[in-house]
Motif scaffolding. Structure first.
Motif, PDB file in Angstrom:
ATOM      1  N   LYS A  14      -4.403   7.900   1.109  1.00 19.48           N
ATOM      2  CA  LYS A  14      -4.305   6.458   1.354  1.00 19.48           C
ATOM      3  C   LYS A  14      -3.087   6.131   2.218  1.00 19.48           C
ATOM      4  CE  LYS A  14      -7.816   4.597  -0.834  1.00 19.48           C
ATOM      5  NZ  LYS A  14      -8.848   3.821  -0.091  1.00 19.48           N
TER       6      LYS A  14
ATOM      7  N   THR B 289     -14.442   0.217   0.158  1.00 18.92           N
ATOM      8  CA  THR B 289     -14.458   1.307   1.124  1.00 18.92           C
ATOM      9  C   THR B 289     -15.881   1.680   1.509  1.00 18.92           C
ATOM     10  OG1 THR B 289     -12.390   2.177   0.227  1.00 18.92           O
ATOM     11  CG2 THR B 289     -13.723   3.667   1.568  1.00 18.92           C
TER      12      THR B 289
ATOM     13  N   SER C  20      -8.259  -2.102   0.726  1.00 18.50           N
ATOM     14  CA  SER C  20      -8.607  -0.989  -0.159  1.00 18.50           C
ATOM     15  C   SER C  20      -7.419  -0.087  -0.489  1.00 18.50           C
ATOM     16  CB  SER C  20      -9.745  -0.170   0.471  1.00 18.50           C
ATOM     17  OG  SER C  20     -10.075   0.931  -0.338  1.00 18.50           O
ATOM     18  N   PRO C  21      -6.613   0.356   0.492  1.00 15.12           N
ATOM     19  CA  PRO C  21      -5.427   1.159   0.147  1.00 15.12           C
ATOM     20  C   PRO C  21      -4.425   0.399  -0.714  1.00 15.12           C
ATOM     21  CG  PRO C  21      -5.956   1.425   2.461  1.00 15.12           C
ATOM     22  CD  PRO C  21      -6.811   0.307   1.954  1.00 15.12           C
ATOM     23  N   MET C  22      -4.339  -0.920  -0.526  1.00 12.53           N
ATOM     24  CA  MET C  22      -3.398  -1.718  -1.298  1.00 12.53           C
ATOM     25  C   MET C  22      -3.824  -1.819  -2.760  1.00 12.53           C
ATOM     26  SD  MET C  22      -2.217  -5.661  -0.664  1.00 12.53           S
ATOM     27  CE  MET C  22      -3.838  -6.282  -1.154  1.00 12.53           C
TER      28      MET C  22
ATOM     29  N   SER D  85      -3.691   9.420  -3.336  1.00  7.00           N
ATOM     30  CA  SER D  85      -2.618   8.534  -2.880  1.00  7.00           C
ATOM     31  C   SER D  85      -2.044   9.007  -1.550  1.00  7.00           C
ATOM     32  CB  SER D  85      -1.509   8.456  -3.931  1.00  7.00           C
ATOM     33  OG  SER D  85      -1.980   7.844  -5.115  1.00  7.00           O
TER      34      SER D  85
ATOM     35  N   SER E 228       0.823  -1.208   0.000  1.00  2.94           N
ATOM     36  CA  SER E 228       0.000   0.000   0.000  1.00  2.94           C
ATOM     37  C   SER E 228       0.856   1.255   0.000  1.00  2.94           C
ATOM     38  CB  SER E 228      -0.939  -0.007   1.212  1.00  2.94           C
ATOM     39  OG  SER E 228      -1.641   1.204   1.305  1.00  2.94           O
TER      40      SER E 228
ATOM     41  N   THR F 185      -3.483   4.673   6.051  1.00  5.73           N
ATOM     42  CA  THR F 185      -2.845   3.405   6.421  1.00  5.73           C
ATOM     43  C   THR F 185      -1.823   3.607   7.532  1.00  5.73           C
ATOM     44  OG1 THR F 185      -3.125   2.615   4.149  1.00  5.73           O
ATOM     45  CG2 THR F 185      -1.572   1.425   5.543  1.00  5.73           C
TER      46      THR F 185
ATOM     47  N   ASN G  26       1.291   3.559  -3.443  1.00  5.29           N
ATOM     48  CA  ASN G  26       0.731   4.910  -3.413  1.00  5.29           C
ATOM     49  C   ASN G  26       1.833   5.970  -3.416  1.00  5.29           C
ATOM     50  OD1 ASN G  26      -2.363   4.795  -3.100  1.00  5.29           O
ATOM     51  ND2 ASN G  26      -1.684   3.292  -1.604  1.00  5.29           N
TER      52      ASN G  26
ATOM     53  N   ASN H 218      -5.451   0.460  -4.437  1.00  2.99           N
ATOM     54  CA  ASN H 218      -5.456   1.766  -5.101  1.00  2.99           C
ATOM     55  C   ASN H 218      -4.405   1.899  -6.202  1.00  2.99           C
ATOM     56  OD1 ASN H 218      -6.424   4.576  -5.305  1.00  2.99           O
ATOM     57  ND2 ASN H 218      -4.397   5.076  -4.530  1.00  2.99           N
TER      58      ASN H 218
ATOM     59  N   SER I 299      -6.737  -1.974   5.077  1.00  6.05           N
ATOM     60  CA  SER I 299      -5.578  -2.616   4.455  1.00  6.05           C
ATOM     61  C   SER I 299      -5.780  -2.949   2.983  1.00  6.05           C
ATOM     62  CB  SER I 299      -5.221  -3.906   5.215  1.00  6.05           C
ATOM     63  OG  SER I 299      -4.968  -3.638   6.569  1.00  6.05           O
TER      64      SER I 299
ATOM     65  N   CYS J 258     -11.676  -1.064  -5.046  1.00  4.99           N
ATOM     66  CA  CYS J 258     -11.246  -0.415  -3.809  1.00  4.99           C
ATOM     67  C   CYS J 258     -12.306   0.560  -3.319  1.00  4.99           C
ATOM     68  CB  CYS J 258      -9.903   0.296  -4.006  1.00  4.99           C
ATOM     69  SG  CYS J 258      -9.924   1.657  -5.171  1.00  4.99           S
TER      70      CYS J 258
END
Length: 243
Positions: A35, A202, A233-235, A32, A3, A39, A7, A237, A231, A198
């Motif tokens: 995110k 979310t 969803s940010p990964m 980004s 993540s 995280t 990002n 992106n 975890s 993602c």
């Protein structure tokens, strides 16, 4: 690590590459950053607890973590709404796009996203100091969140829970409903705005966790859902916005 690295790569590329100085990549740059920040506000503490075995956290640190996860997480929703408007203008009014979505307008939209988030967070956070903890002090979650905190307090949380639900519903309504109201719906391009996994994860996670029953009746599955939100969803992106 995926993540943050993914990002961060988007963030650096949009800053250093002169070909990526467009409005679309400007929004991706901010997204980004959010995110990474979101995280970083919750996962490092979780990893520290796993590696060290120390699962204690002070009340002030817990409130601080709760504040920053909410700040970055809520701002994401409003930024997604701004990005959707940008997509709508680009699709429906391509010849006027650079006039409508110039950098000044984009910066104002970003500023409005942050300010709206702060204004929404003021009511529930102003009530936090009144909570009393006289029974359990164990959070049933791997990071500090509103529902687990309300679950272990011995104070009357009915008003606070309603406040959390109202604020959560207000955020979802102001962002998610904004898009169907867009004239682009009539042109059949609604799926262009929110097709990504993602985003679906979310929104789905937040609706499941916050727009539901009392914190006292919180289900065990919420912990699994929170993993998706913080975890997975940010990964996803970087894979979503760098085809």
């Amino acid at each position: 690590m995926l993540s943050v690295i993914g990002n961060l790569a988007i963030l650096i590329l949009t800053l250093v590459d002169s070909h990526l100085k467009t409005v679309m990549y400007f929004f991706c740059q901010i997204f980004s950053f959010l995110k990474i920040s979101f995280t970083s506000a919750c996962i490092p503490r979780f990893l520290y607890s796993i590696s060290s075995g120390d699962r204690t956290i002070t009340y002030n640190a817990c409130v601080c973590q709760l504040f920053f996860t909410d700040l970055f997480g809520i701002t994401e929703f409003f930024l997604l709404a701004a990005m959707s408007y940008s997509h709508y203008v680009a699709t429906c009014k391509p010849l006027h796009y650079m006039t409508i979505m110039n950098h000044r307008v984009c910066k104002r939209l970003i500023f409005c996203c942050w300010m709206t988030t702060v204004l929404i967070m003021i009511p529930p956070f102003s009530l936090k100091p009144s909570l009393e903890f006289c029974d359990s002090n164990v959070l049933d979650r791997f990071f500090c969140d509103a529902k687990p905190v309300l679950k272990i307090t011995c104070s009357d949380t009915q008003f606070m829970e309603k406040m959390v639900i109202i604020c959560s519903a207000l955020i979802l309504i102001m962002t998610l409903v904004f898009i169907p109201l867009c004239p682009a719906m009539e042109k059949g391009i609604f799926l262009l705005f929110f097709p990504h996994d993602c985003v679906s994860i979310t929104y789905g996670s937040c609706i499941f966790i916050y727009i539901k029953n009392s914190a006292k009746d919180e289900m065990e599955i919420n912990k699994g859902v929170s993993i998706l939100m913080t975890s997975i969803s940010p990964m996803l992106n970087p894979f979503t916005y760098t085809p």
